[in-house]
Design a protein around this motif. Sequence first.
Motif, PDB file in Angstrom:
ATOM      1  N   ALA A   4       0.837  -1.202   0.000  1.00  0.00           N
ATOM      2  CA  ALA A   4       0.000   0.000   0.000  1.00  0.00           C
ATOM      3  C   ALA A   4       0.871   1.250   0.000  1.00  0.00           C
ATOM      4  CB  ALA A   4      -0.928   0.004   1.208  1.00  0.00           C
ATOM      5  N   VAL A   5       0.459   2.253  -0.796  1.00  0.00           N
ATOM      6  CA  VAL A   5       1.193   3.510  -0.895  1.00  0.00           C
ATOM      7  C   VAL A   5       0.200   4.666  -0.895  1.00  0.00           C
ATOM      8  CG1 VAL A   5       2.666   4.957  -2.360  1.00  0.00           C
ATOM      9  CG2 VAL A   5       3.133   2.496  -2.159  1.00  0.00           C
ATOM     10  N   PHE A   6       0.514   5.696  -0.107  1.00  0.00           N
ATOM     11  CA  PHE A   6      -0.237   6.952  -0.100  1.00  0.00           C
ATOM     12  C   PHE A   6       0.718   8.031  -0.585  1.00  0.00           C
ATOM     13  CE2 PHE A   6      -3.891   9.196   2.166  1.00  0.00           C
ATOM     14  CZ  PHE A   6      -3.633  10.436   1.606  1.00  0.00           C
ATOM     15  N   LEU A   7       0.420   8.606  -1.742  1.00  0.00           N
ATOM     16  CA  LEU A   7       1.240   9.667  -2.311  1.00  0.00           C
ATOM     17  C   LEU A   7       0.620  11.022  -1.999  1.00  0.00           C
ATOM     18  CD1 LEU A   7       1.882   8.207  -5.894  1.00  0.00           C
ATOM     19  CD2 LEU A   7       3.382   8.052  -3.899  1.00  0.00           C
ATOM     20  N   GLY A   8       1.362  11.865  -1.301  1.00  0.00           N
ATOM     21  CA  GLY A   8       0.891  13.225  -1.062  1.00  0.00           C
ATOM     22  C   GLY A   8       0.049  13.393   0.180  1.00  0.00           C
ATOM     23  N   ASP A   9       0.458  12.798   1.293  1.00  0.00           N
ATOM     24  CA  ASP A   9      -0.249  12.992   2.561  1.00  0.00           C
ATOM     25  C   ASP A   9       0.118  14.369   3.106  1.00  0.00           C
ATOM     26  OD1 ASP A   9      -1.746  12.518   4.883  1.00  0.00           O
ATOM     27  OD2 ASP A   9       0.040  11.796   5.933  1.00  0.00           O
ATOM     28  N   ILE A  10      -0.497  15.385   2.515  1.00  0.00           N
ATOM     29  CA  ILE A  10      -0.182  16.780   2.813  1.00  0.00           C
ATOM     30  C   ILE A  10      -1.453  17.467   3.275  1.00  0.00           C
ATOM     31  CG2 ILE A  10       0.574  18.968   1.789  1.00  0.00           C
ATOM     32  CD1 ILE A  10       2.244  17.261  -0.190  1.00  0.00           C
TER      33      ILE A  10
END
Length: 312
Positions: free
Chosen positions: A88-94
Motif C-alpha cells: 500500500a502507498v499513499f502519495l501526497g499525505d499533505i
Amino acid sequence: MHHVENFYGLTVLTVPPYTPATLLPDAASVAWRLQSGLYSTDEDADVCWERFTSTVELEKVRALVLGYGMDRVSRLTDLSDRLTGLEAVFLGDIEDEEEMISSIEQSDVAPLLEAFPGLRELVVRGGSGLEFPVAGHAGLRSLRIESGGLPPEAAESIAAADLPALERLELWLGDDWYGGGTTVEQLAPLLAGARKPALRHLGLQNSPIQDELAAAVASAAVVPQLTSLSLAMGTLSDKGAEALLHGQPLTHLKELDLSHHYLSDEMMLRIWTTLEPAGVRVNLRGKREPDEEWEDDEEEDGASGRYIAVAE
C-alpha cells in the motif's frame, strides 16, 4: 485535509529522526510516513530517506505514506528490490497548512505500479500533473484519487484500465478551474463495467457535473455489481436525484452516499422512503444552499450558485 492517522489497517508512524533501530516497532506492524518540514531542503529529504532505509527492515514494510517534501515515485521505484513486501502507498499525505490540495504536484504513476506488482492499495492526494497511462494491474484492489481537479486524461485512463482485482474506486473529479473537467463520455468504459469485474464500491465524487453523473449512473451497467455507491461532495440537485429514482433499482446497495448535496427537503424524503425500507443506508448529510449572489449566472452545467466540497 489532514494527515492520515491510519492507512491500510495500520497506525501511521512518522519515521523518527533519532530513535535507534532497536527501539523501532516491527516494520510490518505500522504504516511508515516519510515527510520533511515546510522550510526543508532537498538535503533534508535525503536525510529522511537515508534514515528510513538504514534503520527499518525494508523487506517487511507493508505500507508507506509519503508526505510533504518527499519525491513521490522515483525513490520508491529505486527501492523496489528491497521493498518486496510493499502492498500500500499513499502519495501526497499533505494537509492544508502545508499546501492546498490544488497545488500538490503529482506525476506519472505508471512506473510505481509497474515496479510493485504486489501493490494492493494506492491513494493519491493532489491532481496537478497526475498521469495514469496504465493499461492494467493484476493485483490492485483499492484506488482513491483525492483532488480538487483531476486531469481528464488521467480519469479517462483509469476508466479504461484493466484492473481485474479492483474492489474499490474513488475519484474526486474536481473543478475545471483547478485542472478538472472529466466528462461522462470519458468515464464510459468504467460505467460499462467490463474491465473491473471485482468492483464493489464506486465513488464519482466532488464534481460540478454531479447531475450528469447521476443520470449516467442511473442506467450504467456497472451498478448491479456494486454494494456501495458514492455521488458525494458535488453539486447534486433534485434533477440528478430524480434521474436516480427513475433509473435502475438501487435497492441492492448496502450504502448510497449523497452527502454535500443541494437537494430539496421533499427530494430527501423521497430518497429516504424509497431506499431506507429496502435496507440501503443513505447518507444525506451536508445539505447545502445555492449561493444567491451567483444563482442568476448562466452556466453550461446548470450548477450556478452550487459548489463542490474540495477545489482549492
